[in-house]
Motif scaffolding. Structure first.
Motif, mmCIF file in Angstrom:
data_model
loop_
_atom_site.group_PDB
_atom_site.id
_atom_site.type_symbol
_atom_site.label_atom_id
_atom_site.label_comp_id
_atom_site.label_asym_id
_atom_site.label_seq_id
_atom_site.Cartn_x
_atom_site.Cartn_y
_atom_site.Cartn_z
ATOM 1 N N ARG A 181 0.790 -1.300 -0.088
ATOM 2 C CA ARG A 181 0.066 -0.236 -0.084
ATOM 3 C C ARG A 181 0.884 1.291 0.085
ATOM 4 O O ARG A 181 0.508 2.151 -0.717
ATOM 5 N N TRP A 182 1.962 1.252 0.724
ATOM 6 C CA TRP A 182 2.820 2.559 0.908
ATOM 7 C C TRP A 182 3.326 2.733 -0.473
ATOM 8 O O TRP A 182 3.707 3.932 -0.843
ATOM 9 N N LEU A 183 3.691 1.709 -1.289
ATOM 10 C CA LEU A 183 4.495 2.001 -2.510
ATOM 11 C C LEU A 183 3.463 2.415 -3.509
ATOM 12 O O LEU A 183 3.689 3.398 -4.131
ATOM 13 N N LEU A 184 2.170 1.972 -3.444
ATOM 14 C CA LEU A 184 1.174 2.483 -4.422
ATOM 15 C C LEU A 184 0.940 4.042 -4.019
ATOM 16 O O LEU A 184 1.028 4.851 -5.001
ATOM 17 N N TYR A 185 0.822 4.537 -2.681
ATOM 18 C CA TYR A 185 0.846 5.689 -2.365
ATOM 19 C C TYR A 185 1.952 6.625 -2.908
ATOM 20 O O TYR A 185 1.737 7.828 -3.396
ATOM 21 N N ALA A 186 3.166 6.079 -2.751
ATOM 22 C CA ALA A 186 4.311 6.943 -3.051
ATOM 23 C C ALA A 186 4.527 7.075 -4.424
ATOM 24 O O ALA A 186 4.777 8.236 -4.810
ATOM 25 N N CYS A 244 1.800 7.274 -6.591
ATOM 26 C CA CYS A 244 0.754 8.201 -6.827
ATOM 27 C C CYS A 244 1.247 9.557 -6.458
ATOM 28 O O CYS A 244 1.151 10.579 -7.231
ATOM 29 N N ILE A 245 2.129 9.634 -5.234
ATOM 30 C CA ILE A 245 2.435 11.153 -4.990
ATOM 31 C C ILE A 245 3.212 11.732 -5.625
ATOM 32 O O ILE A 245 3.152 12.842 -6.103
ATOM 33 N N THR A 246 4.388 10.766 -6.138
ATOM 34 C CA THR A 246 5.361 11.222 -7.167
ATOM 35 C C THR A 246 4.695 11.703 -8.500
ATOM 36 O O THR A 246 5.314 12.460 -8.972
ATOM 37 N N ALA A 247 3.813 10.848 -8.900
ATOM 38 C CA ALA A 247 3.262 11.110 -10.105
ATOM 39 C C ALA A 247 2.552 12.450 -10.192
ATOM 40 O O ALA A 247 2.481 13.153 -11.029
ATOM 41 N N TYR A 248 1.776 12.686 -9.029
ATOM 42 C CA TYR A 248 1.066 13.955 -8.985
ATOM 43 C C TYR A 248 2.225 15.284 -8.852
ATOM 44 O O TYR A 248 1.819 16.320 -9.106
ATOM 45 N N GLY A 249 3.097 14.995 -8.016
ATOM 46 C CA GLY A 249 4.424 15.936 -8.052
ATOM 47 C C GLY A 249 4.942 16.314 -9.466
ATOM 48 O O GLY A 249 4.840 17.362 -9.715
ATOM 49 N N MET A 250 5.023 15.219 -10.275
ATOM 50 C CA MET A 250 5.395 15.448 -11.654
ATOM 51 C C MET A 250 4.457 16.233 -12.287
ATOM 52 O O MET A 250 4.667 17.413 -13.359
ATOM 53 N N LEU A 251 3.073 15.872 -12.168
ATOM 54 C CA LEU A 251 2.203 16.465 -12.821
ATOM 55 C C LEU A 251 2.004 17.798 -12.608
ATOM 56 O O LEU A 251 2.010 18.726 -13.872
ATOM 57 N N ILE A 252 2.200 18.297 -11.578
ATOM 58 C CA ILE A 252 1.996 19.935 -11.198
ATOM 59 C C ILE A 252 3.082 20.683 -11.719
ATOM 60 O O ILE A 252 3.320 21.785 -12.136
ATOM 61 N N SER A 253 4.675 20.034 -11.093
ATOM 62 C CA SER A 253 5.697 20.719 -11.201
ATOM 63 C C SER A 253 6.184 20.708 -12.592
ATOM 64 O O SER A 253 6.717 21.825 -13.000
ATOM 65 N N PHE A 254 5.988 19.962 -13.577
ATOM 66 C CA PHE A 254 6.084 20.268 -14.977
ATOM 67 C C PHE A 254 5.494 21.204 -15.463
ATOM 68 O O PHE A 254 6.021 22.124 -16.339
ATOM 69 N N SER A 307 10.548 12.973 -10.081
ATOM 70 C CA SER A 307 11.216 11.997 -11.102
ATOM 71 C C SER A 307 11.988 11.233 -10.663
ATOM 72 O O SER A 307 11.669 10.045 -10.843
ATOM 73 N N THR A 308 12.951 11.581 -9.915
ATOM 74 C CA THR A 308 14.010 10.862 -9.126
ATOM 75 C C THR A 308 13.398 10.073 -8.226
ATOM 76 O O THR A 308 13.580 8.803 -8.210
ATOM 77 N N LEU A 309 12.578 10.601 -7.413
ATOM 78 C CA LEU A 309 11.828 9.794 -6.460
ATOM 79 C C LEU A 309 11.016 8.727 -7.100
ATOM 80 O O LEU A 309 10.740 7.599 -6.583
ATOM 81 N N SER A 310 10.420 8.924 -8.209
ATOM 82 C CA SER A 310 9.635 8.145 -8.815
ATOM 83 C C SER A 310 10.371 6.861 -9.224
ATOM 84 O O SER A 310 9.764 5.732 -9.037
ATOM 85 N N ILE A 311 11.518 7.000 -9.710
ATOM 86 C CA ILE A 311 12.594 6.031 -10.140
ATOM 87 C C ILE A 311 12.691 5.083 -8.950
ATOM 88 O O ILE A 311 12.724 3.639 -9.003
ATOM 89 N N PHE A 312 13.108 5.811 -7.736
ATOM 90 C CA PHE A 312 13.426 4.783 -6.501
ATOM 91 C C PHE A 312 12.188 4.274 -5.948
ATOM 92 O O PHE A 312 12.202 3.155 -5.635
#
Length: 409
Positions: free
Chosen positions: A80-85, A87-97, A110-115
């Motif tokens: 569950r925590w990986l799915l949340y993580a 999702c959070i990094t995806a939304y972070g990229m969505l907004i920041s880009f 993007s880097t956090l998403s890779i990790f």
């Protein structure tokens, strides 16, 4: 477990709706005046979120569901925590880009998403090893995870070039195509085939053929990357390896089609009618992809196709929408992982119609571009196709959340 799955799939389809909405804005920006939107920034947001928020998120959910079925519902809490993580990094990229393009926050997310993908790969490898059964589908899952990790080399190469300001055009493009290849021909394709094989391998008689299909595609995947970089100077031996890789994929797909035809009765019994139709459309799109890929073996055709943006965009949409997205939805519908209502059926029908219309228009635009011939009104037509596609996803999502309004993550 069904509540967990359906709720997370609701998140995935909401993310797909966001991807489609960004696609509409991008098409509007091309057709009309929209000065406050940075086209390049929005394009980066659209593509990164499509990869991480829609496809990767959904594949992770489906892979976790497979483990939970095999190894118990404790798997749901473990991931569950990986799915949340993710999702959070995806939304972070969505907004920041959208607001800054490639800059500190977008690169960080993007880097956090890779990790996150690294952690998922390690977890999943360990949990697959705990299963008593050692199926062919597990080979596909393991290869998918390896290719997912491998694709990050392209992303980190880009980051290094940007940090050092050593932007050599050929190396820059090679890094981009490396990431893209091992994402959509590696992680996306192999994870999807693994999910499909979890059903097909229930027929013991075809285990040998299924294993052949895996090895042909697996061994062909790494050298097939060079199909995306034929504009680089390669020795003749590398070109020969590329041709062998293309031939291996064609043979593998031929065996796969033969198996599917032989097991027609099994498929009709175990796959839903509408799910079968969607999976067939995905298979047709994949066959088209293989034909185009085979044609690109010729260096002149490869340079010609990669020199025209409409052709590149059309090919990427064919893979990400026609092959991958339709497959994911077809798989979900085939095994009733979400309730299949009239509204959801309508949404899927409109969404698929939008994809087909979009691909036809992109094909027309691409062919016209080869002759440097403009197509009157093409940008308006592509905007209309994007609206159709987005409308379909919106109806699908609304039908899903209305049905599952009481469920919790």
């Amino acid at each position: 477990m069904n509540h967990f799955l359906r709720r997370w799939l609701s998140v995935s389809f909401f993310n797909l709706l966001l991807v489609a909405t960004l696609g509409v804005i991008l098409r509007y920006k091309i057709a009309f005046y929209l000065p406050f939107v940075q086209q390049k920034f929005l394009l980066h947001s659209h593509s990164h979120f499509a990869f991480s928020g829609w496809i990767t998120q959904t594949l992770m959910v489906l892979l976790v569901h497979y483990l939970a079925v095999k190894n118990g519902e404790a798997m749901l809490k473990r991931y569950r925590w990986l799915l949340y993580a993710n999702c959070i990094t995806a939304y972070g990229m969505l907004i920041s880009f959208i607001f800054q393009g490639y800059a500190f926050f977008s690169i960080t997310f993007s880097t956090l998403s890779i990790f996150v993908s690294y952690f998922f790969a390690v977890y999943y490898f360990k949990d697959l090893a705990k299963l008593k059964e050692k199926n062919v589908s597990h080979y596909w899952f393991k290869a998918a995870l390896i290719f997912s990790v491998l694709s990050s080399a392209g992303a980190f190469s880009l980051a290094y070039m940007m940090a050092t300001k050593m932007m050599v055009q050929n190396l820059y493009l090679a890094a981009i195509y490396f990431f893209l290849h091992f994402q959509y021909n590696g992680w996306f394709f192999f994870a999807g085939m693994g999910l499909l094989f979890t059903k097909l391998e229930q027929v013991p008689a075809i285990a040998g053929q299924l294993k052949k299909v895996f090895w042909l595609f697996c061994l062909a995947c790494p050298p097939a990357y060079f199909l995306s970089a034929l504009w680089l100077p390669f020795p003749f031996v590398v070109y020969c390896i590329i041709v062998i890789a293309v031939a291996a994929q064609l043979i593998g797909w031929g065996i796969m089609i033969k198996v599917l035809l032989q097991q027609k009765a099994f498929i009709q019994t175990h796959f839903s009618k509408h799910g079968r139709t969607l999976l067939l459309l995905s298979a047709i799109a994949f066959s088209i992809k293989l034909v185009l890929q085979t044609g690109s073996v010729h260096p002149a055709l490869s340079q010609l196709s990669y020199g025209f943006r409409p052709i590149i965009i059309g090919y990427l949409h064919l893979v990400l929408l026609g092959v991958t997205s339709i497959f994911i939805i077809g798989y979900i519908i085939s095994f009733e992982l979400i309730p299949f209502t009239k509204k959801i059926f309508t949404g899927i029908f409109i969404f698929v119609a939008g994809i087909i219309i979009n691909e036809i228009l992109l094909m027309v635009q691409g062919v016209a571009a080869l002759g440097y011939t403009p197509v009157d009104g093409i940008n308006i037509m592509l905007l209309m196709a994007a609206l159709v596609l987005c409308t379909g996803v919106a109806i699908l999502f609304l039908g899903l959340i209305k049905k599952d309004a009481s469920l919790r993550l």
